[in-house]
Enzyme design. Sequence first.
Site, PDB file in Angstrom:
ATOM      1  N   SER A 185      17.388 -56.968  35.532  1.00  0.00           N
ATOM      2  CA  SER A 185      16.378 -57.396  36.506  1.00  0.00           C
ATOM      3  C   SER A 185      15.382 -56.294  36.854  1.00  0.00           C
ATOM      4  O   SER A 185      14.372 -56.555  37.507  1.00  0.00           O
ATOM      5  CB  SER A 185      17.050 -57.906  37.783  1.00  0.00           C
ATOM      6  OG  SER A 185      17.740 -56.856  38.417  1.00  0.00           O
ATOM      7  N   GLY A 186      15.637 -55.072  36.419  1.00  0.00           N
ATOM      8  CA  GLY A 186      14.720 -53.960  36.700  1.00  0.00           C
ATOM      9  C   GLY A 186      13.553 -53.943  35.717  1.00  0.00           C
ATOM     10  O   GLY A 186      13.458 -54.798  34.817  1.00  0.00           O
ATOM     11  N   TYR A 187      12.697 -52.971  35.881  1.00  0.00           N
ATOM     12  CA  TYR A 187      11.500 -52.918  35.033  1.00  0.00           C
ATOM     13  C   TYR A 187      11.825 -52.619  33.570  1.00  0.00           C
ATOM     14  O   TYR A 187      11.260 -53.229  32.667  1.00  0.00           O
ATOM     15  CB  TYR A 187      10.521 -51.874  35.579  1.00  0.00           C
ATOM     16  CG  TYR A 187       9.935 -52.232  36.922  1.00  0.00           C
ATOM     17  CD1 TYR A 187       9.580 -53.543  37.222  1.00  0.00           C
ATOM     18  CD2 TYR A 187       9.728 -51.264  37.895  1.00  0.00           C
ATOM     19  CE1 TYR A 187       9.041 -53.872  38.456  1.00  0.00           C
ATOM     20  CE2 TYR A 187       9.181 -51.582  39.127  1.00  0.00           C
ATOM     21  CZ  TYR A 187       8.847 -52.897  39.410  1.00  0.00           C
ATOM     22  OH  TYR A 187       8.312 -53.212  40.626  1.00  0.00           O
ATOM     23  N   CYS A 196      11.690 -40.442  30.711  1.00  0.00           N
ATOM     24  CA  CYS A 196      10.275 -40.705  30.412  1.00  0.00           C
ATOM     25  C   CYS A 196       9.427 -39.431  30.478  1.00  0.00           C
ATOM     26  O   CYS A 196       8.671 -39.126  29.541  1.00  0.00           O
ATOM     27  CB  CYS A 196       9.730 -41.780  31.340  1.00  0.00           C
ATOM     28  SG  CYS A 196      10.066 -41.485  33.087  1.00  0.00           S
ATOM     29  N   ASN A 211       5.430 -45.117  30.554  1.00  0.00           N
ATOM     30  CA  ASN A 211       6.798 -44.706  30.902  1.00  0.00           C
ATOM     31  C   ASN A 211       7.827 -45.799  30.658  1.00  0.00           C
ATOM     32  O   ASN A 211       9.002 -45.520  30.399  1.00  0.00           O
ATOM     33  CB  ASN A 211       6.871 -44.267  32.365  1.00  0.00           C
ATOM     34  CG  ASN A 211       6.386 -45.331  33.323  1.00  0.00           C
ATOM     35  OD1 ASN A 211       5.240 -45.758  33.237  1.00  0.00           O
ATOM     36  ND2 ASN A 211       7.223 -45.759  34.237  1.00  0.00           N
TER      37      ASN A 211
END
Lengths: 341, 54
Positions: free
Chosen positions: A10-12, A147, A308
């Site tokens: 569910s995160g980016y 990143c 990123n």
Amino acid sequence: MIGVSIVGGSGYSGGELLRLLHRHPAATVQQVTSERFAGKPVSRTHPNLRKVVDLKYCTIGDLGHCDVLFLCLPHGEAMRRIGEFANLAESIIDLSGDFRLSDGEAYKKWYGREHVCPEWLPQFVYGIPEISRDELITARYVAGAGCNATAAILGLRPLYRSGLVEQVVIEVKAGSSEAGNAASDASHHPERSGAVRSYKPSGHRHIAEIKQALAADRVYFSATSIEMVRGILATCHVFMGKDLSEKEIWGWYRDCYKHEPFIRIVKDRSGIHRYPEPKLLSGSNYCDIGFERDTDSNRVIVISAIDNLMKGAAGQAIQAFNIMHKITETAGLEFPGLHPI
Amino acid sequence: MAECPVCGTEVPLGAGTVRGELIECGDCGSELEVLTTDPMTLGEAPEAEEDWGE
């Protein structure tokens, strides 16, 4: 087809993995987990995937066996459950910081706590293909690189290979998505909007990765968050042991990266886009690298830019996945970015 | 082929290349001028500086 599942989707980074894997020619997404959103469609958290991905979140307890498990969990969670995950999949690609460092003592120093399974660290290959492609071909376990570390390492690597670097100072400007999708006081709109905020002038965890990957004794690194959602721009001030010609530096970068599909040397002498710009890389897996020689000193300024969430997370993980499975390295990663944006 | 005087890459030149011709280096983007054709040599072409408000 290679069956994959995403843990913590569910995160980016999980959303980007889902976007990329759904269209990947050799992968099928079997399951995506989110403890918070279990039972809800993935488009609830990733609205760009409406009418694109027809999957619902499940819990980790619902996971079945798959070929590759992508872990997008908060730092510390992957190492705590690594044995459980290893029983579910042939291979694991972990996007957290848990397995990036090869040494448990270094982990303790930089993350401020003991590593709970240091015996697993040697099994993980550090996931920057440009420096560990040969190991990735036979890897079962991959640690996705940080990143900021990715931008810095790729920018600096040709100079470090020369053996002439005396000192390096890295200043990273980072977008807000680096902080993930959890809200905080710092991300509250009136506080974050328009901010140019030094959030880690020293002691950033990614320093450990940079030192490890470049075999550097010491690097100086500061990070600043700026008004940008996606993207990283790393400006590296590299003090060399001798004055170098432009041609020498060009030669090193060409030797290092001429066959790399996702590295572009950006150093134009005219026009408005003379050096790398993260904005132009949104959604792409490219790392653009430029440099300039300071004619008044032995300093070389290296400028590198990435998205990123792509080359700094999900895109690089797919690149590693492709290499591990002997698929064309660019598969699923062909998007060139947008202009204007 | 001739060497770019800025970045050192080999710049491909066609058979009909003439002295004084302007070309762009594919690697570094420098504008180059053909100085001689036998042998082929290149030099940096004078460029008008752009004002970036410095």
